[in-house]
Every structure is written in C-alpha cells, then in structure tokens.
Design an enzyme around this catalytic site. Structure first.
Site, PDB file in Angstrom:
ATOM      1  N   ILE A  43     -13.132   4.446  -0.298  1.00  0.00           N
ATOM      2  CA  ILE A  43     -14.125   4.227  -1.358  1.00  0.00           C
ATOM      3  C   ILE A  43     -13.917   5.228  -2.496  1.00  0.00           C
ATOM      4  CG2 ILE A  43     -16.568   3.942  -1.886  1.00  0.00           C
ATOM      5  CD1 ILE A  43     -15.235   1.941   0.260  1.00  0.00           C
ATOM      6  N   GLN A  70      14.260   8.835 -13.205  1.00  0.00           N
ATOM      7  CA  GLN A  70      15.724   8.800 -13.228  1.00  0.00           C
ATOM      8  C   GLN A  70      16.270   9.293 -14.573  1.00  0.00           C
ATOM      9  OE1 GLN A  70      17.328   8.053 -10.506  1.00  0.00           O
ATOM     10  NE2 GLN A  70      19.406   8.167 -11.315  1.00  0.00           N
ATOM     11  N   GLU A  98      -7.212  -2.938  -4.536  1.00  0.00           N
ATOM     12  CA  GLU A  98      -7.815  -4.226  -4.964  1.00  0.00           C
ATOM     13  C   GLU A  98      -6.964  -5.397  -4.475  1.00  0.00           C
ATOM     14  OE1 GLU A  98     -10.052  -4.715  -8.367  1.00  0.00           O
ATOM     15  OE2 GLU A  98     -10.582  -2.602  -8.560  1.00  0.00           O
ATOM     16  N   PRO A 130     -12.182   0.617   8.153  1.00  0.00           N
ATOM     17  CA  PRO A 130     -10.983   1.062   8.868  1.00  0.00           C
ATOM     18  C   PRO A 130     -10.167  -0.104   9.444  1.00  0.00           C
ATOM     19  CG  PRO A 130     -12.822   2.507   9.396  1.00  0.00           C
ATOM     20  CD  PRO A 130     -13.380   1.403   8.539  1.00  0.00           C
ATOM     21  N   SER A 135      -6.864  -5.939   4.202  1.00  0.00           N
ATOM     22  CA  SER A 135      -6.498  -7.227   3.587  1.00  0.00           C
ATOM     23  C   SER A 135      -7.410  -8.339   4.098  1.00  0.00           C
ATOM     24  CB  SER A 135      -5.038  -7.570   3.905  1.00  0.00           C
ATOM     25  OG  SER A 135      -4.179  -6.632   3.308  1.00  0.00           O
ATOM     26  N   GLY A 145      16.410  12.899 -14.798  1.00  0.00           N
ATOM     27  CA  GLY A 145      17.289  13.559 -13.829  1.00  0.00           C
ATOM     28  C   GLY A 145      16.517  14.534 -12.952  1.00  0.00           C
ATOM     29  N   GLY A 146      17.133  15.661 -12.653  1.00  0.00           N
ATOM     30  CA  GLY A 146      16.497  16.670 -11.787  1.00  0.00           C
ATOM     31  C   GLY A 146      15.150  17.121 -12.338  1.00  0.00           C
TER      32      GLY A 146
HETATM   33  C1  LIG Z   1      -6.147   5.540  -1.284  1.00  0.00           C
HETATM   34  C2  LIG Z   1      -6.552   4.866  -2.499  1.00  0.00           C
HETATM   35  C3  LIG Z   1      -7.884   4.146  -2.554  1.00  0.00           C
HETATM   36  C4  LIG Z   1      -7.825   2.726  -2.167  1.00  0.00           C
HETATM   37  C5  LIG Z   1      -9.017   2.013  -2.735  1.00  0.00           C
HETATM   38  C6  LIG Z   1      -9.085   0.601  -2.286  1.00  0.00           C
HETATM   39  C7  LIG Z   1     -10.305  -0.087  -2.908  1.00  0.00           C
HETATM   40  C8  LIG Z   1     -10.066  -1.537  -2.951  1.00  0.00           C
HETATM   41  O1  LIG Z   1      -9.003  -1.931  -3.211  1.00  0.00           O
HETATM   42  S1  LIG Z   1     -11.363  -2.576  -2.641  1.00  0.00           S
HETATM   43  C9  LIG Z   1     -10.689  -4.153  -2.383  1.00  0.00           C
HETATM   44  C10 LIG Z   1      -9.488  -4.302  -1.488  1.00  0.00           C
HETATM   45  N1  LIG Z   1      -9.523  -5.494  -0.727  1.00  0.00           N
HETATM   46  C11 LIG Z   1      -9.069  -6.683  -1.149  1.00  0.00           C
HETATM   47  O2  LIG Z   1      -8.610  -6.870  -2.268  1.00  0.00           O
HETATM   48  C12 LIG Z   1      -9.200  -7.771  -0.156  1.00  0.00           C
HETATM   49  C13 LIG Z   1      -7.949  -8.557  -0.009  1.00  0.00           C
HETATM   50  N2  LIG Z   1      -8.257  -9.816   0.668  1.00  0.00           N
HETATM   51  C14 LIG Z   1      -8.677 -10.895  -0.011  1.00  0.00           C
HETATM   52  O3  LIG Z   1      -8.693 -10.934  -1.242  1.00  0.00           O
HETATM   53  C15 LIG Z   1      -9.149 -12.093   0.805  1.00  0.00           C
HETATM   54  O4  LIG Z   1      -9.554 -11.613   2.068  1.00  0.00           O
HETATM   55  C16 LIG Z   1      -8.063 -13.192   0.938  1.00  0.00           C
HETATM   56  C17 LIG Z   1      -7.562 -13.595  -0.431  1.00  0.00           C
HETATM   57  C18 LIG Z   1      -6.894 -12.688   1.780  1.00  0.00           C
HETATM   58  C19 LIG Z   1      -8.683 -14.479   1.523  1.00  0.00           C
HETATM   59  O5  LIG Z   1      -9.354 -14.224   2.675  1.00  0.00           O
HETATM   60  P1  LIG Z   1      -9.834 -15.386   3.714  1.00  0.00           P
HETATM   61  O6  LIG Z   1     -10.507 -14.678   4.819  1.00  0.00           O
HETATM   62  O7  LIG Z   1      -8.665 -16.285   4.020  1.00  0.00           O
HETATM   63  O8  LIG Z   1     -10.904 -16.142   2.864  1.00  0.00           O
HETATM   64  P2  LIG Z   1     -10.925 -17.651   2.308  1.00  0.00           P
HETATM   65  O9  LIG Z   1     -10.976 -18.571   3.501  1.00  0.00           O
HETATM   66  O10 LIG Z   1      -9.870 -17.864   1.311  1.00  0.00           O
HETATM   67  O11 LIG Z   1     -12.322 -17.674   1.565  1.00  0.00           O
HETATM   68  C20 LIG Z   1     -13.537 -17.483   2.249  1.00  0.00           C
HETATM   69  C21 LIG Z   1     -14.644 -17.957   1.359  1.00  0.00           C
HETATM   70  O12 LIG Z   1     -14.651 -17.158   0.166  1.00  0.00           O
HETATM   71  C22 LIG Z   1     -14.521 -18.002  -0.973  1.00  0.00           C
HETATM   72  N3  LIG Z   1     -13.636 -17.377  -1.959  1.00  0.00           N
HETATM   73  C23 LIG Z   1     -12.385 -16.910  -1.747  1.00  0.00           C
HETATM   74  N4  LIG Z   1     -11.880 -16.456  -2.916  1.00  0.00           N
HETATM   75  C24 LIG Z   1     -12.820 -16.662  -3.852  1.00  0.00           C
HETATM   76  C25 LIG Z   1     -12.882 -16.404  -5.240  1.00  0.00           C
HETATM   77  N5  LIG Z   1     -11.847 -15.860  -5.885  1.00  0.00           N
HETATM   78  N6  LIG Z   1     -14.004 -16.729  -5.886  1.00  0.00           N
HETATM   79  C26 LIG Z   1     -15.066 -17.282  -5.244  1.00  0.00           C
HETATM   80  N7  LIG Z   1     -15.063 -17.553  -3.917  1.00  0.00           N
HETATM   81  C27 LIG Z   1     -13.953 -17.233  -3.240  1.00  0.00           C
HETATM   82  C28 LIG Z   1     -13.877 -19.258  -0.456  1.00  0.00           C
HETATM   83  O13 LIG Z   1     -14.179 -20.362  -1.277  1.00  0.00           O
HETATM   84  C29 LIG Z   1     -14.486 -19.394   0.903  1.00  0.00           C
HETATM   85  O14 LIG Z   1     -15.778 -19.923   0.761  1.00  0.00           O
HETATM   86  P3  LIG Z   1     -16.319 -21.124   1.725  1.00  0.00           P
HETATM   87  O15 LIG Z   1     -16.277 -20.600   3.128  1.00  0.00           O
HETATM   88  O16 LIG Z   1     -17.706 -21.376   1.229  1.00  0.00           O
HETATM   89  O17 LIG Z   1     -15.381 -22.253   1.539  1.00  0.00           O
END
Ligand SMILES: CCCCCCCC(=O)SCCNC(=O)CCNC(=O)[C@H](O)C(C)(C)COP(=O)(O)OP(=O)(O)OC[C@H]1O[C@@H](n2cnc3c(N)ncnc32)[C@H](O)[C@@H]1OP(=O)(O)O
Length: 387
Positions: A163, A343, A370, A134, A138, A346-347
């Site tokens: 989930i 679009q 994601e 919750p 991001s 249309g309707g």
């Molecule tokens: C209603 C409909 C249903 C909705 C369903 C939703 C289901 C989903 O979408 S599930 C997933 C959704 N969530 C996401 O996609 C998350 C989005 N956020 C992110 O991707 C990350 O938090 C992001 C990119 C913002 C970076 O976060 P941040 O906290 O700054 O981490 P960051 O400092 O870059 O990295 C932390 C560590 O992870 C590692 N890391 C980061 N990215 C990667 C990667 N791609 N590969 C390997 N390691 C990685 C870093 O190297 C770092 O490691 P270390 O501390 O050892 O140096």
C-alpha cells in the site's frame, strides 16, 4: 480548412502546454533537488509534497466542486509525467491521490465525496488504495479481507499489502469480502481512516526503486466503521476497483514516460560532453542510433498515453483496452530507455553519482504495479477477443 482543424485538434491544447511549463518550473526548483536524497534515505519527500501542494499539483484531478483544481485526465497525466521526470517517488503523490479517490469519484455517494475529497484537495490529507493482499496480487478477486455487517456498522478484518503512502495517508479505500460465496460480486469498497481503532501499519518495504514513496502493509483488526462509509452498493467493489484501474493505469503510463524523459534528457547532455577517441561520444553513429531509438520509443509511449488519457476523460468504452495498452507499452519503453541511458553513461551510469541508475530502478516498478504487464496483456486480449 477542415484539414487544418483536424491537424490542430491533434495538437496538445495550449492550456495543457502551459500546465507542463508550470509543473516543470516547480519541479526544477523544488522537487528535483530532493530526488537523490529521497532515494538515498528512503524517506517521504516532504519538501516535494509541500512544493506540489503550494502549486496545487498534489491532487490536481479533484473536481472544482470539491475544492480541487479540476484538472482533466490529460492535465493530470502531464502533471504526473513532469513530476516523474524530476523524481519518480514524488510522482506517486498526485498518482496515488488519484488512485485512492477514484473509487469515490466513480461510485461514492455525494455525502462521502463532500466529506473526504476537500481535505485531499487542500493537501491536509492523502488517500491510499488497498486492493492487494499477501496472497491476492494479480488474482485480486481472491482477497480474504472480510467485512461483516453489525447493525449500523461494518467490521473489517484482514491484511492489505503493497500500500503506497500507507501510514502517511489519512484515508484508505479498502476492498473487502462482504459475501464469501459470490467471488468478485461479493466484494465491497469502504473508506477507512488512519485514526479508526484497529488500523495499523507494517514496516516499510525495502524496495529496489521509488524508495522515497512509503510502501507498507495495512492491518485491519476489528475495524468498526459506520455503514455509510461503504462506497457504492454492496457487492460492486470489485467492478469499482477495476474501473478505477482503467483510469489510473493511464497515470502509471504517464509516470513511465516522465521517468524515461528524465533519463533521455540526462543521457543526451552527457554524450554531448563526454569525449573519447578525441571527440564527443555523441558523434559516434552507434550512440546516435541508440538515442534515436530511445526518442522514438518515448514519443510513441507518450502519444499512446495521451490517447488513453483522452479516453479516460471522456469515459470511452475502449478505455479498458487503452489504459492497459498505454501502461504496458510506456512502462516497457521506460525500462528499455532508462537501461540504455545507463549504458550511454558507461561506468559512470552504474554509480549513484549520476541519476540514471536511480531512474532505471524507478522504471522497473511501472512494469509491475497497478497490474503486471502480463495482466495488462490479459486485459487487452480479452478486450480484443470480446468483439
Ligand atoms: C513495491 C511497490 C508497491 C506496489 C504497489 C502496488 C499497488 C497496486 O498496484 S494496486 C493494484 C494491483 N492489482 C491489479 O492491478 C490487479 C490485477 N488483476 C486484475 O486486473 C484482474 O484481477 C484481472 C484483469 C486479472 C481479471 O480478474 P478476474 O478474476 O478474471 O475477473 P473477471 O472475471 O474478468 O471480472 C470479474 C467481474 O469484474 C468485472 N470487471 C472486470 N474488469 C472490469 C472493468 N475494467 N470495468 C468494470 N468491470 C470490470 C467483470 O465484468 C466481472 O463482473 P461480473 O461478474 O458481473 O460479470
């Protein structure tokens, strides 16, 4: 000769085109007919699942050694694309099975893989991915779900949100904090089973689109699991979660391409039939320009998606960039293309008597899940600036 070879190399391999044809046939006969109903009732499209399972398209990425079809990343993307063209909700079946099992495939022990992948390959079980909470969307590393070691067990407590297939899936990859002092390096990944005491689910979310794909909260209330259910080493869960998303953002791109293709196909047929001012509306240049833009954006999205799929299959170093770029570009394109399809009708396009409004609603989630497209741009920029 060399030029001819490289030109050939850029064409989709014949076996991939054959997979597309096979999926398209199954979807036309057994998935598309249930798409409107799944959207209307909000119920899991069991008939689509059964049809995909019978054809081995429900979790095609599982390697042959674990009883799967062994589809590569490009073939898996094509399967998801073609299912999404017929029914976006149903495309969440192969997509989320890949999302849920990817942490195991990337970091799980051989024993865990042998235990949990074959039931997914056979279609007896599905696998969901529990990262978001919750208050942690991001900013995934700010999660608070806790796992505490107790002898040979871990005890999990917390709430996971958004989930997909929660309650339908048998298995769940759950990310939880094992060391609260270490932020992302204090997160570990676990396999949790639906039948584990203490696991329960929230009410289905009432969503704008992908209504046939259940989205619920997962509650973990003193869930006690054996220590060997940890995926990879303690503290590596966040990196595994991010690596997983690098691969599976390609599948969201494929889903977006499929939804957009479905909308373009429908709109093309409509404008050829619909007559106004004494001729088919397809004969008006304004309509032709819209169609041309839709087709152009769609093909650009598809090419970027397939380029990213190739990188996913090979595990290239620039997958992080390409996965984010493909997901971001394809989902933005799908939103534009499906909106233009409405679009063009249309309707009529604005009513539930035609499928394009459903496709427009379904497209929207691809810009959000994601990782929002704003997060994708952060990921891309970090990759660009790191060199
Ligand atoms: C209603 C409909 C249903 C909705 C369903 C939703 C289901 C989903 O979408 S599930 C997933 C959704 N969530 C996401 O996609 C998350 C989005 N956020 C992110 O991707 C990350 O938090 C992001 C990119 C913002 C970076 O976060 P941040 O906290 O700054 O981490 P960051 O400092 O870059 O990295 C932390 C560590 O992870 C590692 N890391 C980061 N990215 C990667 C990667 N791609 N590969 C390997 N390691 C990685 C870093 O190297 C770092 O490691 P270390 O501390 O050892 O140096």
């Amino acid at each position: 000769m060399a030029a001819e070879q490289s030109f050939d190399a850029y064409r989709l391999p014949e076996e991939h085109e054959a997979i597309r044809e096979a999926v398209r046939e199954v979807c036309a006969a057994k998935v598309a007919p249930h798409a409107a109903e799944a959207d209307e009732t909000g119920e899991f499209p069991k008939a689509s699942y059964d049809a995909l399972r019978a054809a081995d398209f429900h979790a095609p990425h599982i390697p042959v050694e674990y009883g799967g079809a062994g589809a590569d990343a490009l073939a898996t993307a094509i399967v998801i694309e073609e299912v999404a063209r017929a029914c976006a909700s149903s495309s969440l079946i192969p997509a989320v099975n890949k999302l849920g099992t990817m942490p195991l495939l990337l970091a799980g022990s051989e024993e865990l893989k042998r235990r949990y992948l074959p039931p997914v390959a056979s279609g007896e079980a599905m696998f969901s991915y529990c990262l978001s909470e919750p208050e942690a969307g991001s900013d995934a590393a700010s999660m608070t779900t806790r796992a505490v070691r107790d002898g040979d067990h871990w005890v999990l407590n917390g709430v996971k949100r958004w989930i997909t297939n929660a309650g339908v899936s048998e298995f769940y990859t759950v990310f939880a904090v094992t060391d609260p002092t270490a932020r992302s390096r204090g997160i570990s990944a676990f396999v949790v089973e639906k039948s584990d005491p203490g696991v329960s689910f929230g009410a289905p979310e009432k969503k704008l689109g992908i209504k046939g794909s259940p989205t619920r909260e997962v509650y973990l209330d003193n869930v006690r699991i054996p220590a060997d259910r940890m995926i990879g080493a303690e503290g590596t869960g966040f990196a595994t979660a991010m690596q997983t998303l690098d691969h599976t953002r390609v599948t969201i791109a494929a889903q977006a391409v499929g939804i957009a293709q479905g909308a373009l196909d429908y709109a093309k047929g409509y404008v050829a039939e619909r007559k106004q001012f004494g001729k088919a509306v397809a004969e008006f240049q304004g309509v032709q320009f819209m169609l041309a833009d839709m087709g152009m954006k769609l093909e650009a999205a598809r090419q970027l998606t397939y380029a990213a799929a190739g990188r996913s299959e090979r595990g290239d170093a620039d997958l992080t960039y390409f996965g984010a770029a493909a997901k971001c570009f394809a989902s933005d394109a799908a939103m534009e293309i499906t909106t233009d399809a409405v679009q063009l009708l249309g309707g009529y396009g604005y009513t539930r008597d035609y499928p394009v409004e459903r496709m427009m609603r379904d497209a929207k989630i691809t810009q959000i899940y994601e990782g929002t497209n704003q997060v994708q741009r952060i990921v891309m920029a970090r990759q660009l600036l790191k060199d």
